[in-house]
Design an enzyme around this catalytic site. Sequence first.
Site, PDB file in Angstrom:
ATOM      1  N   ASP A 144       0.726  -0.962  -0.136  1.00  0.00           N
ATOM      2  CA  ASP A 144       0.383   0.307   0.123  1.00  0.00           C
ATOM      3  C   ASP A 144       0.996   1.057  -0.130  1.00  0.00           C
ATOM      4  OD1 ASP A 144      -2.403   0.792   0.558  1.00  0.00           O
ATOM      5  OD2 ASP A 144      -2.432   1.916   2.260  1.00  0.00           O
ATOM      6  N   GLU A 190       1.636  -0.458  -4.709  1.00  0.00           N
ATOM      7  CA  GLU A 190       0.850   0.357  -5.211  1.00  0.00           C
ATOM      8  C   GLU A 190       1.337   1.466  -5.440  1.00  0.00           C
ATOM      9  OE1 GLU A 190      -3.405   2.247  -4.128  1.00  0.00           O
ATOM     10  OE2 GLU A 190      -1.230   2.406  -2.769  1.00  0.00           O
TER      11      GLU A 190
HETATM   12  C1  NOJ Z   1      -4.580   2.411  -0.892  1.00  0.00           C
HETATM   13  C2  NOJ Z   1      -5.661   1.478  -0.295  1.00  0.00           C
HETATM   14  O1  NOJ Z   1      -5.812   1.380  -1.926  1.00  0.00           O
HETATM   15  C3  NOJ Z   1      -6.525   3.102  -0.197  1.00  0.00           C
HETATM   16  O2  NOJ Z   1      -7.869   2.063  -0.302  1.00  0.00           O
HETATM   17  C4  NOJ Z   1      -6.326   3.641   1.373  1.00  0.00           C
HETATM   18  O3  NOJ Z   1      -7.283   4.155   2.118  1.00  0.00           O
HETATM   19  C5  NOJ Z   1      -4.916   4.338   0.910  1.00  0.00           C
HETATM   20  N1  NOJ Z   1      -3.854   3.440   0.498  1.00  0.00           N
HETATM   21  C6  NOJ Z   1      -4.331   4.505   2.815  1.00  0.00           C
HETATM   22  O4  NOJ Z   1      -3.740   3.522   3.189  1.00  0.00           O
END
Ligand code: NOJ
Length: 594
Positions: A225, A309
């Site tokens: 993440d 991500e």
């Molecule tokens: C990306 C995640 O996919 C999302 O759902 C989340 O709110 C943010 N990062 C913060 O962790």
Amino acid sequence: MTSISQSALATAPIYEAGPKDPWWRHAVIYQIYPRSFADANGDGIGDLPGITSRLDHLQKLGVDAIWLSPFFQSPQKDAGYDVSDYRAVDPLFGDLDDFDAMLKRAHELGLRVIVDLVPNHSSDQHEWFQAALAAAPGSPERERYMFRDGKGANGSQPPNDWKSVFGGRAWTRVTEADGSPGQWYLHLFDSSQPDFNWENPEVRAYFEDVLRFWLDRGVDGFRVDVAHGMIKADGLPDWDAEQAMIAKGDTPAGTPLEELEGDDEPDEDTAPGDGNEGPMWDQDGVHDIYRAWNRVLADYPDDRALAGEAWVHDLERMARYVRSDEMQQTFNFSYLTSKWDAQHLREVVTESLDAFGSVGAPSTWVLSNHDVVRHASRLGLPVPGSLPKGIAADDAQPDERLGLQRARAATLFMLGLPGSSYLYQGEELGLPEHTSLPDDVRQDPGFFRTKGAETGRDGCRVPIPWDPDAPAYGFNETGESWLPQPAGWRKYAASAQYGDPHSTFELYRSMLRLRKEHELGTGSLAWVEAGLEGADAQNSVAFVNGDVLVVLNLEGTPVSLPKGAEVLVSSGELEIKDDVTNVPARTAVWAKLG
Ligand code: NOJ
Ligand code: CA
């Protein structure tokens, strides 16, 4: 009419067949959003035993792996992306035994399992953050997070002007143990999600232990993440731009059609990239972290993988995350945010293959996830493919039929591309966004922090339908559901689609079977460019991958397939006239070349 000439099919590939191993180079990975997949105990929130009970659906579908959004101990302020214990399962979802049972069953079915790692921030309920609050400024406890003194008289102003991705400022002031107004801590997301200090070796060691904890249990990898956010520029320089997870080239859902027409070029100041730039994102230092993690994974057998991500729109910068000693994959958000436009699609695919190919990595492809409006609905908007931050009941509503037609075509195009693809739960059912959730059931912190200016992400997170006639469409046996499902989802229920050759589920199933048979994931790509002839050629895009011709007619007059091409699968009805097969608008096809 647009036609594809035989001679054009002989063009040399711009991208050559990749290696067949390891698995992540070509895997189709299905994202499970645990709260909304299947609920075994009937409390209205999906759980791990629910997932285990429905894994046969995924085996039937034919995916290679699953990625689970967070199920770790968490106060659920951001649906689990606020972790208070990285080594525990939240009781909402079950316990570690339930996790082990799910993993075992998935492996028996031949499905690899990736879990979500949230290293940029923890929950404010994490024991380290609680200890930091109790400790004094300058203490080792505070050094694990981003605490700073405020500016101005008595430190009453935040240390800099950064904004939170969810709206409002990115700093919150604490009260010190003696009751006086104290330091500030940084949170790029909600105030309940304090950012870790990744310059601190203790934080690095802690996360390496967390990686090993899950690797020892047998997970096949991690989705990382906010992989572009962990290191902040020295001195935390001011940057007051609005933040956005999704680039700000979006078109608000309510924008009237007349304002949209003729506006297909984004303005300079709203071009993708905005909202994802600044001293908090994509700093060179993040790469040291992934090099270290690459070494941790290398201690384990069977090709464990990291998928980043990173909302980085410059594909060359993005490719740096998947250099051979870093992560294995990174989500291709440039592809997700690409417009419903043949030329743009061609450019994004070419640039992706070039950028990732230059570091020897496969590209990934993705159209939907738990943070964006489902593509079956995005593609039904007045400007198909625009990216609103949620759709509310009083916004312009997507056209469900056109959206699904385009979505099926878009997915057929995507799954024909070489590389690895991600699917988001429910898209195999053709599921649209819930676009009329009442505000009083919303849960996304982005909705609250922007005071409703952003509708938020709840509409893509609604529990999915399994059975047309069961309570909550078979999500559980009680009919409870943490977000209400819309009327009209009966027809999308999985069991109603099994065996129906026209269903979206059976389309996905055929695509995944044929993709394996023709080895498209490890294939090559040659654009059929010169070969697309006719007045409307700019509305279509076609390429050859191995022995398969992939044609997507976005909105043009029909495209005729070359003689002798044998249709393998199509996203919709084709027209056959005088022995010629035509691909109508909003339709894609895979055809085997003779
Ligand atoms: C990306 C995640 O996919 C999302 O759902 C989340 O709110 C943010 N990062 C913060 O962790
Ligand atoms: Ca449950």
